[in-house]
Structure formats: C-alpha cells, structure tokens
Design a protein around this motif. Structure first.
Motif, mmCIF file in Angstrom:
data_model
loop_
_atom_site.group_PDB
_atom_site.id
_atom_site.type_symbol
_atom_site.label_atom_id
_atom_site.label_comp_id
_atom_site.label_asym_id
_atom_site.label_seq_id
_atom_site.Cartn_x
_atom_site.Cartn_y
_atom_site.Cartn_z
ATOM 1 N N ARG A 624 0.836 -1.016 0.023
ATOM 2 C CA ARG A 624 0.007 -0.064 0.025
ATOM 3 C C ARG A 624 0.953 1.115 0.087
ATOM 4 N NH1 ARG A 624 -2.733 -3.089 4.086
ATOM 5 N NH2 ARG A 624 -4.713 -4.245 3.227
ATOM 6 N N SER A 625 1.884 1.407 0.790
ATOM 7 C CA SER A 625 2.919 2.424 0.981
ATOM 8 C C SER A 625 3.436 2.651 -0.683
ATOM 9 C CB SER A 625 3.854 2.103 1.818
ATOM 10 O OG SER A 625 3.443 2.039 3.045
ATOM 11 N N ILE A 626 3.779 1.564 -1.396
ATOM 12 C CA ILE A 626 4.678 1.701 -2.938
ATOM 13 C C ILE A 626 3.539 2.181 -3.620
ATOM 14 C CG2 ILE A 626 5.546 0.449 -4.617
ATOM 15 C CD1 ILE A 626 6.641 -1.386 -2.564
ATOM 16 N N ALA A 627 2.191 1.750 -3.701
ATOM 17 C CA ALA A 627 0.972 2.202 -4.295
ATOM 18 C C ALA A 627 1.187 3.607 -4.358
ATOM 19 C CB ALA A 627 -0.146 1.513 -4.160
ATOM 20 N N LYS A 628 0.994 4.062 -2.864
ATOM 21 C CA LYS A 628 0.822 5.566 -2.726
ATOM 22 C C LYS A 628 2.032 6.328 -2.923
ATOM 23 C CE LYS A 628 -2.759 4.557 1.059
ATOM 24 N NZ LYS A 628 -2.982 4.506 2.427
ATOM 25 N N GLY A 629 3.162 5.689 -3.215
ATOM 26 C CA GLY A 629 4.458 6.596 -3.373
ATOM 27 C C GLY A 629 4.953 6.988 -2.195
ATOM 28 N N GLU A 630 4.584 6.465 -1.081
ATOM 29 C CA GLU A 630 5.211 6.751 0.270
ATOM 30 C C GLU A 630 6.504 6.281 0.510
ATOM 31 O OE1 GLU A 630 0.799 7.268 2.305
ATOM 32 O OE2 GLU A 630 2.108 5.337 2.842
ATOM 33 N N SER A 634 8.218 1.746 8.047
ATOM 34 C CA SER A 634 7.820 0.941 9.178
ATOM 35 C C SER A 634 9.134 -0.256 9.032
ATOM 36 C CB SER A 634 6.633 0.460 8.796
ATOM 37 O OG SER A 634 6.299 -0.263 7.454
ATOM 38 N N ASP A 635 8.542 -1.245 10.130
ATOM 39 C CA ASP A 635 9.628 -2.047 10.357
ATOM 40 C C ASP A 635 9.749 -3.260 8.954
ATOM 41 O OD1 ASP A 635 11.419 -4.036 11.349
ATOM 42 O OD2 ASP A 635 10.028 -4.974 12.565
ATOM 43 N N THR A 636 10.777 -3.724 8.473
ATOM 44 C CA THR A 636 10.901 -4.550 7.489
ATOM 45 C C THR A 636 11.802 -5.646 7.936
ATOM 46 O OG1 THR A 636 12.611 -3.512 6.252
ATOM 47 C CG2 THR A 636 10.342 -2.767 5.810
ATOM 48 N N SER A 637 11.949 -5.795 9.098
ATOM 49 C CA SER A 637 12.851 -7.127 9.578
ATOM 50 C C SER A 637 12.519 -8.417 9.403
ATOM 51 C CB SER A 637 13.358 -6.576 10.974
ATOM 52 O OG SER A 637 12.138 -6.809 12.081
ATOM 53 N N THR A 638 11.195 -8.464 9.310
ATOM 54 C CA THR A 638 10.584 -9.896 9.214
ATOM 55 C C THR A 638 10.651 -10.213 7.674
ATOM 56 O OG1 THR A 638 8.457 -9.073 9.221
ATOM 57 C CG2 THR A 638 9.400 -9.684 11.305
ATOM 58 N N LEU A 639 10.923 -9.380 6.881
ATOM 59 C CA LEU A 639 10.865 -9.838 5.485
ATOM 60 C C LEU A 639 11.759 -10.909 5.026
ATOM 61 C CD1 LEU A 639 10.378 -6.547 3.053
ATOM 62 C CD2 LEU A 639 8.866 -8.530 3.591
ATOM 63 N N GLU A 640 11.397 -11.929 4.160
ATOM 64 C CA GLU A 640 12.565 -12.838 3.736
ATOM 65 C C GLU A 640 13.429 -12.246 2.891
ATOM 66 O OE1 GLU A 640 13.715 -16.456 4.003
ATOM 67 O OE2 GLU A 640 11.624 -16.736 3.821
ATOM 68 N N ASP A 641 13.095 -10.970 1.902
ATOM 69 C CA ASP A 641 13.913 -10.685 0.971
ATOM 70 C C ASP A 641 13.571 -9.055 0.884
ATOM 71 O OD1 ASP A 641 15.659 -9.795 -1.013
ATOM 72 O OD2 ASP A 641 14.887 -11.028 -2.431
ATOM 73 N N PRO A 642 14.195 -8.083 1.748
ATOM 74 C CA PRO A 642 13.718 -6.701 1.398
ATOM 75 C C PRO A 642 14.145 -6.149 0.242
ATOM 76 C CG PRO A 642 14.926 -7.252 3.614
ATOM 77 C CD PRO A 642 15.088 -8.606 2.920
ATOM 78 N N SER A 643 15.056 -6.818 -0.619
ATOM 79 C CA SER A 643 15.257 -6.164 -1.995
ATOM 80 C C SER A 643 13.999 -6.471 -2.682
ATOM 81 C CB SER A 643 16.436 -6.897 -2.462
ATOM 82 O OG SER A 643 16.177 -8.238 -2.848
ATOM 83 N N ILE A 644 13.062 -6.862 -2.508
ATOM 84 C CA ILE A 644 11.814 -7.079 -3.422
ATOM 85 C C ILE A 644 11.212 -5.838 -3.618
ATOM 86 C CG2 ILE A 644 9.674 -8.149 -3.406
ATOM 87 C CD1 ILE A 644 11.769 -10.286 -4.331
ATOM 88 N N LEU A 645 11.216 -5.048 -2.254
ATOM 89 C CA LEU A 645 10.557 -3.651 -2.317
ATOM 90 C C LEU A 645 11.141 -2.842 -3.477
ATOM 91 C CD1 LEU A 645 10.421 -3.182 1.626
ATOM 92 C CD2 LEU A 645 8.625 -4.166 -0.010
ATOM 93 N N ASP A 646 12.441 -2.873 -3.614
ATOM 94 C CA ASP A 646 13.111 -1.945 -4.569
ATOM 95 C C ASP A 646 12.511 -2.323 -6.043
ATOM 96 O OD1 ASP A 646 14.498 -0.856 -2.546
ATOM 97 O OD2 ASP A 646 16.340 -2.206 -2.953
ATOM 98 N N GLN A 647 12.429 -3.790 -6.171
ATOM 99 C CA GLN A 647 11.798 -4.043 -7.803
ATOM 100 C C GLN A 647 10.506 -3.342 -7.874
ATOM 101 O OE1 GLN A 647 11.954 -8.105 -8.159
ATOM 102 N NE2 GLN A 647 13.762 -8.571 -6.873
ATOM 103 N N PHE A 648 9.703 -3.374 -6.918
ATOM 104 C CA PHE A 648 8.334 -2.936 -7.082
ATOM 105 C C PHE A 648 8.213 -1.544 -7.172
ATOM 106 C CE2 PHE A 648 6.683 -7.322 -5.624
ATOM 107 C CZ PHE A 648 6.485 -7.627 -6.752
ATOM 108 N N MET A 649 9.338 -0.693 -6.591
ATOM 109 C CA MET A 649 9.201 0.528 -6.699
ATOM 110 C C MET A 649 9.693 1.271 -8.024
ATOM 111 S SD MET A 649 11.023 1.584 -3.099
ATOM 112 C CE MET A 649 10.318 0.996 -1.568
ATOM 113 N N GLN A 650 9.996 0.513 -8.753
ATOM 114 C CA GLN A 650 10.321 0.844 -10.383
ATOM 115 C C GLN A 650 9.130 0.917 -11.304
ATOM 116 O OE1 GLN A 650 13.689 1.853 -10.538
ATOM 117 N NE2 GLN A 650 13.800 1.112 -8.606
ATOM 118 N N PRO A 651 8.967 1.659 -11.878
ATOM 119 C CA PRO A 651 7.734 2.054 -12.827
ATOM 120 C C PRO A 651 8.101 1.566 -13.957
ATOM 121 C CG PRO A 651 8.950 4.144 -12.646
ATOM 122 C CD PRO A 651 9.525 3.338 -11.414
#
Length: 653
Positions: A624-630, A634-651
């Motif tokens: 939801r944060s990515i969709a809103k461009g925010e 928040s805490d991402t320490s429980t993510l299996e692979d935090p690098s996934i977020l960078d992929q989805f941030m790319q238009p």
C-alpha cells in the motif's frame, strides 16, 4: 447504490467425494447429518457430549456453555484436565512405541520420537521448568526454530499449567520485547540459532537485545544449542537446555487445571501499536483442535500427517503441537524451506516419509507452481490421500494445479477458513461428504453458526458480499485479549452490539450454500462506487498463463475514489521496454475479460517475488505504501527478502 461487496469471480467446477474415499471416511454422510441435527436441536449438549467423548478429564464438568456474561463466554468451566496429558499420557498404554514426531532437519538428517520418547522429553523439561521457579499461571515466551524441542517446550508448559506464548523466530528483537513485556513473561526458552536454507539464523542475540532494553519480568533464559555457532550466556540468567534437564526425572505428574485456564497467548501479526495477545482456554481449544483433525483431515492411526506451518503461528499450534497429538497420530516436522536445496524438497519429504495427509499455504503452492509440473513428477507421491490449504483463500488455478499435479486428481483438497482467534477450522469441507469447488472453503463445520450480513446485521442472500460473522459461541473461540477486555469487545463484538463475533473478512454465498472468502474487509476496494474484494482480482490475474502470483491493493484516485494497483510475479523472465508495456496491457485486458472493465488494474508492477515474511505472509501494508508513493519507514526486519521492495518501486518503462 448498495453498500454490499460485489462478487465478480465465477467458478462452476465441482469435485464430488469418490466412492473409495467415502467408504473409509471418519465422517460419513449419515454421521454428518446426525452431527448437524444434534447441533441444531441441542447446541450446548452437542459440544458437551463431544468434549466428554474426545477428551480425558480429571474432574468431569457439569456446565456446558456459560453465556451469563457475553461476549466473555466459557465452556466446561467447572471441569478440570491437562492438555499435555491428553496429548501424550493417555496414549501410552497402547501407543508408547508409535512414532509421535518425525523430524527432518534443514540438512536432511532425520530424528524420530515415539510417544514414550515424547513423554520422557516433556517430563524432563517440565521438571526443569519447575526447578527454575516456573509455576502454574506464569507466562513463558518460546522463541525457537521449527524443531521438536519447540513442541517439547509447549507441552512442558502445558504440563505444569504455565501459559506459553510463542514468538515466531523471524520476528525482530523489538517485536520480541513487546510480546515479553505485554505477557509479563517469567522465562524465555530459545535456541542459539536455527537452520534455514543452508544458513544459520541467529536467535539468542535477539533475546539478549530484547532483554537489554526491557523485559524486566524475565528471570531465566533456557538456551537450546541447535547449531555449532557460538552463544553468549549471561551469568545468573541464562542456562543451557542440556544443563537444565540434566538429572531430571522422566516422570512429571501433569498439573490438572480448570478448563478455562489459559493454555497459551498468541500475538496476532500485522497489528499496529500495542501487540494483541489472543488468549485461548485449555478445554475448549483442545476440543476443537482434536475434532477438526478427525473431521477435516480424516486422520487415521496409519497416517503420517504433515502440516508445514511454523509453531510460531496458530496453525502450528493446532495442527502440529496439539491436535494431531491429542489423537495419537504421527506428525512430521520440517526445519527448512520448500526450495532448498531445490524446489522439490516438499515432494521429496512426502516421498521419503510416506506422508499421507499434507497441509500447506496457497503462497507455498503458487511459489512451487512456478517450477512446473515435471519436478513433482520426479517423486513418488502415491501415498498422499488428502491435501489441505490454510492462511488465505486459494485461487482456483492454484487449486487445480494442487489437485491434478500433487494429488494426481485423486486427493480431496481441504480449503480451510479459520483464524488465530477461532483456534481451529470453522468453515471447511468434510472430505467424505462435501462437494468441492476450487477456491471455496465450502460450508461451516457442524456446530459453527456462520453467516454473511450487511452493515446493519441483516442476513444476505446468495451472491451478495458482506461481513462474515459467527452468531453462536464455540469452544475454541478467543477468550479475551490478554490484559485488555475492552479492546477485545471493541475489536470483535462491538459492531453488532455484542450479538455476533465479527470475523473481519468479507465473503459471499453461492447458490449451493458454499462460502467464498473475498478478502479482509479492509482489503475491499471502492472503485467508482463498486466495492470489490482484492482476492477476486488477484485470482483473475493468476489465471493468466504467464502469472505465478499477484497481490492487489487500492490507490487513492481523484475520480474513482480508489484505483486498482497490482503487484505481479511472473513464471518467466520479466520483459523490458515495449514488451513489458505490452504485457501490462495484456494483463489489464485479461482481468477485464475475466471480471469486467471495472476491475482492470490502473497500475501493474513486476517483481521476482512478493514481499513476504519468512512464514509466507504477504506484507500488504508495504505494498500500500508503494502504491501511494510513500517512503517505507515501518519495520521490514521480518521480510524474507527486503530487496523485493526496490523491484516494485520501479515504474514500467
């Protein structure tokens, strides 16, 4: 305009129980009708009779349901029993040499524990806990890998009347500290580290960090040495598991407790602010844990049952640590991940240990689908006779793959709907009775009074989406939120003035009376006045041949109110340039064809996986944060692979 949630997913395939399965089923059509009739005519007697039949009591109860103070319901409240006795001791006379636990470690090594072994291990640890000052009613936080010792610890707590609270090994030190402090834990049981995917996952360090800044109630920390990694021990506080149990007797007389005595606290994931400790009773919880293993999984004495869930979640409580053992079954535990050393690991384990009943999450099924049909076919899965899914609605395409490729078209699939708060299955098929529909959890179990209502509490008819509610109390329901009765009432009962338990999911009924879960109420999108469940749009996306997984969230829109924002994982390489833009349009058109133009995603982003915790839970708040461009703060320490977020941030370009 109606405020009801629109159902837009159409699924007409039906799979009836085979004659062969019906002949051997625990629950026949005749038995099923008898159970439903009894529950309808004598609701309290229905549950009371089952509790007397299925559980061993040290003091018989005379009160079935105490509904004098709704919504704080009590069941069997003048009876006494012990959960560990029910899971172990009562089986010993006939089953002391029967395997209770088969454990496969991350490296493929195997350990086996008979019911006699389990009894001895649990009793030694129970005596050790008592020697360290843990008493009935004390809280013990367990922060362990997925190893048999985690179950020993749970059972040992239950044996002495202590209240355990498991914290999933993927949670951060901060999350661990919050739970320790909220529970007022007297002890923490942990390991130096765990093993996952060939790597060491440290645990004791997080405990030290949590207790450096809080957790003042903790007096002792017991540390199991799982790996060869060094472990720092604090004098006067920390004690090794080995030293704690050394010299302890392998007999401990189980402490009998009131049926309403709390068996455990389990903090729900994803909640904001103060942790929400779900409190479960002993007698009522254990009854539904036992019954659902018997009814839904059709467990027999010859079965090898494997629920892949970690004990850090409710599924691992009910379908690993308590339910199967209360029936005297053999259950399998696995420490690792489904893709290590390769994506055939689950199927190899099923083959090597003769697994007959297999229960896993749709997210795992979809992840393994990406590797194709040929990989599972390399393994002998012929002993599998029943499959199950848990954790979220399963989309029809994944259901069909599971049925045809893993189950050879022969194994019924138990799509189970329930929650941390419900304790056990609520809406699920009964395999010898229920007609199955891909994507539907089918019908409420006998004694479960589930309905779908609108915002005023009016019952809805077929096809209309609304709030899923439970109208009558059931034995394994949440008793309260630990230390916060007001929050308990506000969260689950206030919406309909304490009359109904409000699930928080949206659902609809089809013409055959089957329930279809449409997602969390807060995952409903309001697109141009149409209220659409995210799950149905995700299912439409996954039905495209190039899509392995999808997650959908809403994005604020000036005209529509909300637009559909989709995050997609492909079963092929992600295209670039014009080919990517063409695929975006292809997927938008596919959703329009499957559902209608109103559901077409305005935005589609691609990644190699969805952002998930190590348990496989999709972290939708991050999407939801990515969709809103925010910016994600928040805490991402429980993510299996935090690098996934960078992929989805790319238009898309």
């Amino acid at each position: 305009m109606s405020n009801n949630i629109e159902s837009v997913l159409q699924e007409d395939r039906v799979f009836k129980p085979t004659e062969a399965f019906k002949k051997q089923a625990n629950i026949t059509e005749e038995k099923y009708q008898q159970l439903k009739k009894k529950a309808s005519e004598d609701y309290e007697g229905f549950w009371s009779d089952l509790a007397k039949e299925k559980l061993s009591w040290s003091k018989d109860f005379t009160v079935g349901l105490d509904d004098s103070n709704p919504p704080f319901y009590k069941w069997f409240s003048d009876g006494e029993l012990n959960a560990s006795y029910n899971c172990i001791d009562r089986h010993l006379a006939e089953k002391e040499d029967k395997l209770a636990i088969i454990f496969e470690a991350d490296d493929g090594s195997v350990e086996q524990y008979t019911y006699k072994d389990l009894h001895d291990e649990v009793c030694r640890l129970a005596n050790a806990l008592t020697a360290q000052g843990v008493e009935k009613g004390d809280r013990v936080v367990i922060y362990m890998p997925m190893i048999p010792q985690a179950v020993f610890a749970m059972q040992a707590c239950a044996r002495i009347g202590a209240i355990h609270s498991i914290v999933f090994g993927g949670f951060s030190a901060e999350a661990l500290r919050d739970r320790i402090e909220d529970a007022g834990a007297k002890m923490v049981i942990t390991a130096n580290a765990g093993r996952r995917g060939g790597k060491s996952v440290p645990l004791k360090g997080a405990v030290d960090e949590a207790l450096e800044k809080g957790g003042d109630s903790v007096r002792k920390v017991i540390v199991y040495k799982r790996t060869d990694d060094d472990v720092k021990m604090k004098d006067d506080r920390d004690i090794s598991w080995h030293d704690a149990v050394a010299g302890m007797s392998n007999y401990h007389d189980a402490v009998m407790v009131n049926a309403e005595h709390p068996l455990f606290l389990l903090y729900t994931s994803g909640s904001t602010g103060k942790p929400k400790g779900i409190q479960h009773s002993t007698g009522g919880y254990l009854l539904n844990a036992h019954l659902t293993n018997e009814w839904v999984f059709d467990l027999k004495d010859s079965d090898v049952f494997w629920c892949t869930a970690d004990v850090g979640w409710i599924t691992g409580h009910t379908y690993v640590a308590y339910g199967p053992l209360s029936m005297g079954m053999t259950m399998l535990m696995f420490e690792g991940v489904p893709t290590y050393p390769d994506a055939g690991r689950f199927w190899q384990i099923c083959q090597d240990h003769g697994v007959t009943v297999f229960y896993t999450a749709p997210t795992a099924i979809r992840a393994l689908m990406k590797f194709g049909d040929d990989l599972p076919k390399q393994y002998d899965l012929s002993k599998l006779r029943l499959l199950g899914t848990v954790g979220e609605p399963i989309n029809p395409e994944a259901w069909m793959w599971y049925h045809e490729v893993i189950g050879r078209g022969e194994c019924p699939i138990m799509d189970t709907w329930w929650q941390t708060e419900t304790g056990a299955h609520m809406i699920a098929p009964i395999p010898g009775v229920t007609d199955l529909k891909p994507g539907s959890c089918t019908k409420p179990l006998p004694g479960i009074d589930a309905h779908i209502v609108d915002e005023e509490g009016k019952e809805l008819t077929h096809g209309e989406g609304g709030y899923l509610v439970i109208r009558k109390p059931w034995p394994s329901m949440v008793r309260t939120i630990w230390g916060d009765d007001e929050r308990f009432v506000d969260t689950y009962f206030a919406m309909f003035k304490n009359k109904y338990y409000v699930v928080g999911d949206s659902a609809h009924l089809d013409t055959d009376g089957n329930f279809w879960i449409m997602g969390r109420i807060d995952d409903v999108l309001n697109v141009s006045g149409h209220r659409l469940g995210t799950m149905e749009i995700e299912s439409a996306l996954v039905s495209h041949e190039k899509v392995a997984e999808a997650a959908v969230v809403g994005k604020p829109h000036d005209v529509k109110g909300e637009s559909v924002f989709a995050f997609v994982v492909l079963n092929q390489e992600i295209p670039e340039g014009d080919a990517r833009l063409a695929l975006v349009q292809e997927l938008r058109n596919h959703v329009a064809k499957e559902i209608g133009p109103i559901a077409k995603p305005d935005d589609i982003r691609f990644g190699s996986n969805l952002p998930k915790t190590r348990s496989g839970k999709i972290m939708r708040r991050l999407l939801r944060s990515i969709a809103k461009g925010e910016e994600i703060t928040s805490d991402t320490s429980t993510l299996e692979d935090p690098s996934i977020l960078d992929q989805f941030m790319q238009p898309n370009k």
